[in-house]
Design a protein around this motif. Structure first.
Motif, PDB file in Angstrom:
ATOM      1  N   LEU A  12       1.951  54.271 -75.148  1.00 27.13           N
ATOM      2  CA  LEU A  12       0.765  54.233 -74.302  1.00 27.13           C
ATOM      3  C   LEU A  12      -0.462  54.610 -75.130  1.00 27.13           C
ATOM      4  CD1 LEU A  12      -0.672  53.997 -71.577  1.00 27.13           C
ATOM      5  CD2 LEU A  12      -0.002  56.374 -71.115  1.00 27.13           C
ATOM      6  N   VAL A  13      -1.483  53.767 -75.040  1.00 26.42           N
ATOM      7  CA  VAL A  13      -2.743  53.944 -75.755  1.00 26.42           C
ATOM      8  C   VAL A  13      -3.860  53.796 -74.736  1.00 26.42           C
ATOM      9  CG1 VAL A  13      -4.261  52.964 -77.535  1.00 26.42           C
ATOM     10  CG2 VAL A  13      -1.793  53.001 -77.898  1.00 26.42           C
ATOM     11  N   MET A  14      -4.937  54.524 -74.946  1.00 29.21           N
ATOM     12  CA  MET A  14      -6.078  54.398 -74.043  1.00 29.21           C
ATOM     13  C   MET A  14      -7.369  54.424 -74.849  1.00 29.21           C
ATOM     14  SD  MET A  14      -6.290  56.548 -70.520  1.00 29.21           S
ATOM     15  CE  MET A  14      -4.542  56.269 -70.242  1.00 29.21           C
ATOM     16  N   PHE A  15      -8.292  53.560 -74.471  1.00 37.32           N
ATOM     17  CA  PHE A  15      -9.647  53.636 -75.011  1.00 37.32           C
ATOM     18  C   PHE A  15     -10.497  54.300 -73.942  1.00 37.32           C
ATOM     19  CE2 PHE A  15     -13.854  51.587 -76.050  1.00 37.32           C
ATOM     20  CZ  PHE A  15     -14.077  52.362 -77.186  1.00 37.32           C
ATOM     21  N   VAL A  16     -11.034  55.452 -74.280  1.00 30.56           N
ATOM     22  CA  VAL A  16     -11.857  56.252 -73.381  1.00 30.56           C
ATOM     23  C   VAL A  16     -13.285  56.142 -73.891  1.00 30.56           C
ATOM     24  CG1 VAL A  16     -12.243  58.563 -72.454  1.00 30.56           C
ATOM     25  CG2 VAL A  16      -9.909  57.833 -73.062  1.00 30.56           C
ATOM     26  N   GLY A  65     -16.598  55.803 -77.877  1.00 29.83           N
ATOM     27  CA  GLY A  65     -15.257  55.935 -77.339  1.00 29.83           C
ATOM     28  C   GLY A  65     -14.302  56.569 -78.316  1.00 29.83           C
ATOM     29  N   LYS A  66     -13.147  56.886 -77.773  1.00 32.86           N
ATOM     30  CA  LYS A  66     -12.037  57.410 -78.557  1.00 32.86           C
ATOM     31  C   LYS A  66     -10.781  56.622 -78.178  1.00 32.86           C
ATOM     32  CE  LYS A  66     -13.674  62.229 -78.603  1.00 32.86           C
ATOM     33  NZ  LYS A  66     -13.814  62.491 -80.020  1.00 32.86           N
ATOM     34  N   LEU A  67     -10.032  56.234 -79.165  1.00 31.91           N
ATOM     35  CA  LEU A  67      -8.699  55.679 -78.932  1.00 31.91           C
ATOM     36  C   LEU A  67      -7.725  56.835 -78.963  1.00 31.91           C
ATOM     37  CD1 LEU A  67      -8.940  52.481 -81.109  1.00 31.91           C
ATOM     38  CD2 LEU A  67      -8.258  52.519 -78.687  1.00 31.91           C
ATOM     39  N   ILE A  68      -6.908  56.935 -77.932  1.00 32.41           N
ATOM     40  CA  ILE A  68      -5.936  58.023 -77.886  1.00 32.41           C
ATOM     41  C   ILE A  68      -4.538  57.457 -77.689  1.00 32.41           C
ATOM     42  CG2 ILE A  68      -7.634  59.695 -77.068  1.00 32.41           C
ATOM     43  CD1 ILE A  68      -6.388  59.473 -74.280  1.00 32.41           C
ATOM     44  N   SER A  69      -3.581  58.206 -78.193  1.00 39.05           N
ATOM     45  CA  SER A  69      -2.171  57.849 -78.086  1.00 39.05           C
ATOM     46  C   SER A  69      -1.453  58.990 -77.379  1.00 39.05           C
ATOM     47  CB  SER A  69      -1.589  57.649 -79.489  1.00 39.05           C
ATOM     48  OG  SER A  69      -0.173  57.666 -79.475  1.00 39.05           O
ATOM     49  N   PHE A  70      -0.494  58.629 -76.556  1.00 40.99           N
ATOM     50  CA  PHE A  70       0.309  59.625 -75.854  1.00 40.99           C
ATOM     51  C   PHE A  70       1.671  59.757 -76.518  1.00 40.99           C
ATOM     52  CE2 PHE A  70      -2.952  58.356 -72.969  1.00 40.99           C
ATOM     53  CZ  PHE A  70      -3.293  59.528 -72.314  1.00 40.99           C
ATOM     54  N   LYS A  71       2.164  60.960 -76.531  1.00 44.02           N
ATOM     55  CA  LYS A  71       3.419  61.273 -77.222  1.00 44.02           C
ATOM     56  C   LYS A  71       4.621  60.546 -76.607  1.00 44.02           C
ATOM     57  CE  LYS A  71       6.357  65.136 -78.494  1.00 44.02           C
ATOM     58  NZ  LYS A  71       6.563  66.585 -78.419  1.00 44.02           N
ATOM     59  N   ASN A  72       4.672  60.515 -75.281  1.00 48.61           N
ATOM     60  CA  ASN A  72       5.842  59.951 -74.607  1.00 48.61           C
ATOM     61  C   ASN A  72       5.773  58.426 -74.589  1.00 48.61           C
ATOM     62  OD1 ASN A  72       6.588  62.618 -73.984  1.00 48.61           O
ATOM     63  ND2 ASN A  72       5.431  62.565 -72.085  1.00 48.61           N
ATOM     64  N   LEU A  73       6.857  57.796 -75.001  1.00 53.90           N
ATOM     65  CA  LEU A  73       6.950  56.342 -74.924  1.00 53.90           C
ATOM     66  C   LEU A  73       7.126  55.926 -73.466  1.00 53.90           C
ATOM     67  CD1 LEU A  73       9.278  55.607 -77.991  1.00 53.90           C
ATOM     68  CD2 LEU A  73       6.770  55.565 -77.879  1.00 53.90           C
ATOM     69  N   PRO A 105      -6.411  51.549 -70.331  1.00 55.39           N
ATOM     70  CA  PRO A 105      -5.057  51.742 -70.856  1.00 55.39           C
ATOM     71  C   PRO A 105      -4.454  50.452 -71.409  1.00 55.39           C
ATOM     72  CG  PRO A 105      -4.965  51.548 -68.488  1.00 55.39           C
ATOM     73  CD  PRO A 105      -6.429  51.474 -68.883  1.00 55.39           C
ATOM     74  N   GLY A 106      -3.549  50.651 -72.320  1.00 56.50           N
ATOM     75  CA  GLY A 106      -2.784  49.559 -72.901  1.00 56.50           C
ATOM     76  C   GLY A 106      -1.588  50.147 -73.619  1.00 56.50           C
ATOM     77  N   TYR A 107      -0.976  49.339 -74.439  1.00 60.48           N
ATOM     78  CA  TYR A 107       0.136  49.866 -75.234  1.00 60.48           C
ATOM     79  C   TYR A 107       0.238  49.149 -76.566  1.00 60.48           C
ATOM     80  CZ  TYR A 107       3.032  45.985 -73.358  1.00 60.48           C
ATOM     81  OH  TYR A 107       3.548  44.768 -73.001  1.00 60.48           O
ATOM     82  N   ILE A 108       0.885  49.869 -77.468  1.00 60.98           N
ATOM     83  CA  ILE A 108       1.226  49.296 -78.771  1.00 60.98           C
ATOM     84  C   ILE A 108       2.732  49.139 -78.837  1.00 60.98           C
ATOM     85  CG2 ILE A 108       1.409  49.840 -81.246  1.00 60.98           C
ATOM     86  CD1 ILE A 108      -1.442  50.720 -81.206  1.00 60.98           C
ATOM     87  N   HIS A 109       3.120  47.950 -79.186  1.00 64.57           N
ATOM     88  CA  HIS A 109       4.493  47.603 -79.538  1.00 64.57           C
ATOM     89  C   HIS A 109       4.409  47.247 -81.018  1.00 64.57           C
ATOM     90  CE1 HIS A 109       7.847  44.698 -79.939  1.00 64.57           C
ATOM     91  NE2 HIS A 109       8.445  45.517 -79.098  1.00 64.57           N
ATOM     92  N   HIS A 110       5.479  47.225 -81.723  1.00 62.62           N
ATOM     93  CA  HIS A 110       5.349  46.946 -83.158  1.00 62.62           C
ATOM     94  C   HIS A 110       4.790  45.552 -83.439  1.00 62.62           C
ATOM     95  CE1 HIS A 110       9.071  44.535 -83.712  1.00 62.62           C
ATOM     96  NE2 HIS A 110       9.517  45.279 -82.714  1.00 62.62           N
ATOM     97  N   THR A 111       4.781  44.671 -82.424  1.00 61.93           N
ATOM     98  CA  THR A 111       4.295  43.307 -82.640  1.00 61.93           C
ATOM     99  C   THR A 111       2.939  43.014 -82.008  1.00 61.93           C
ATOM    100  OG1 THR A 111       5.367  42.484 -80.640  1.00 61.93           O
ATOM    101  CG2 THR A 111       6.656  42.416 -82.688  1.00 61.93           C
ATOM    102  N   GLN A 112       2.408  43.965 -81.223  1.00 63.81           N
ATOM    103  CA  GLN A 112       1.203  43.638 -80.467  1.00 63.81           C
ATOM    104  C   GLN A 112       0.500  44.869 -79.911  1.00 63.81           C
ATOM    105  OE1 GLN A 112       3.867  42.788 -76.519  1.00 63.81           O
ATOM    106  NE2 GLN A 112       3.015  41.040 -77.535  1.00 63.81           N
TER     107      GLN A 112
END
Length: 179
Positions: A12-16, A65-73, A105-112
């Protein structure tokens, strides 16, 4: 007929973004962590104002803005519900009916890199509950590649570098998880 496969968890990724991003982020971070778990990465402040004036009447000027990543998948199917939750959180910070913070919100997968949206467009797929998903960047030949429709900020190397760093964090978490 292809065999069904287990869906891989994603990051999980978010641009705030907001005017006065450091102040606004300090207000919203506890709510985000309460709902989505601990943040494991916060980018430097990224200029957003240079890409659009669309939000200025509502949110003010000098948007950053800030791009943030959450620890939990998360499971990718959670994205629609996450977008609905971030919309509710945005509502909490409105002043005189105007948003003061935007949570994408969005997400990062290894391909996208995938973003959620409430707006339909030809490049977006409906994922339920009034929410669409868009592949914003694809990871090809060792780097994130924008697509024709990718928002200008996500085409910027500064944003791509931050997302590449988050992808590296994700790969480590993924390796641990699937051990």
């Amino acid at each position: 007929m292809g065999a069904l496969r287990r869906v891989e968890l994603v990051n999980l990724v978010m641009f705030v973004f907001s005017s006065y991003i450091d102040y606004r982020f300090s207000e919203v971070q506890p709510l985000l962590e309460e709902r989505f778990g601990p943040v494991d990465y916060i980018s430097k402040n990224l200029d957003f104002d240079k890409y659009t004036y669309f939000y200025n009447n509502e949110m003010g000027y000098k948007l950053q803005g800030k791009l943030i990543s959450f620890k939990n998948l998360i499971h990718p199917s959670e994205l629609a519900e996450i977008k609905l939750t971030t919309n509710k959180i945005e509502e909490l910070f409105k002043v005189d009916g105007k948003r003061k913070i935007n949570l994408d919100p969005g997400y990062i997968h290894h391909t996208q890199f995938v973003l959620a949206s409430t707006k339909h467009w030809a490049n977006r797929i409906y994922i339920g509950r009034g929410i669409y998903a868009e592949i914003t960047l694809m990871y090809v030949n060792g780097k994130f590649m924008p697509l024709d429709y990718t928002y200008p900020n996500y085409k910027d190397q500064e944003y791509i570098q931050e997302l590449t760093g988050i992808r590296e964090i994700y790969l480590k978490k993924r390796k641990e998880f699937y051990r």
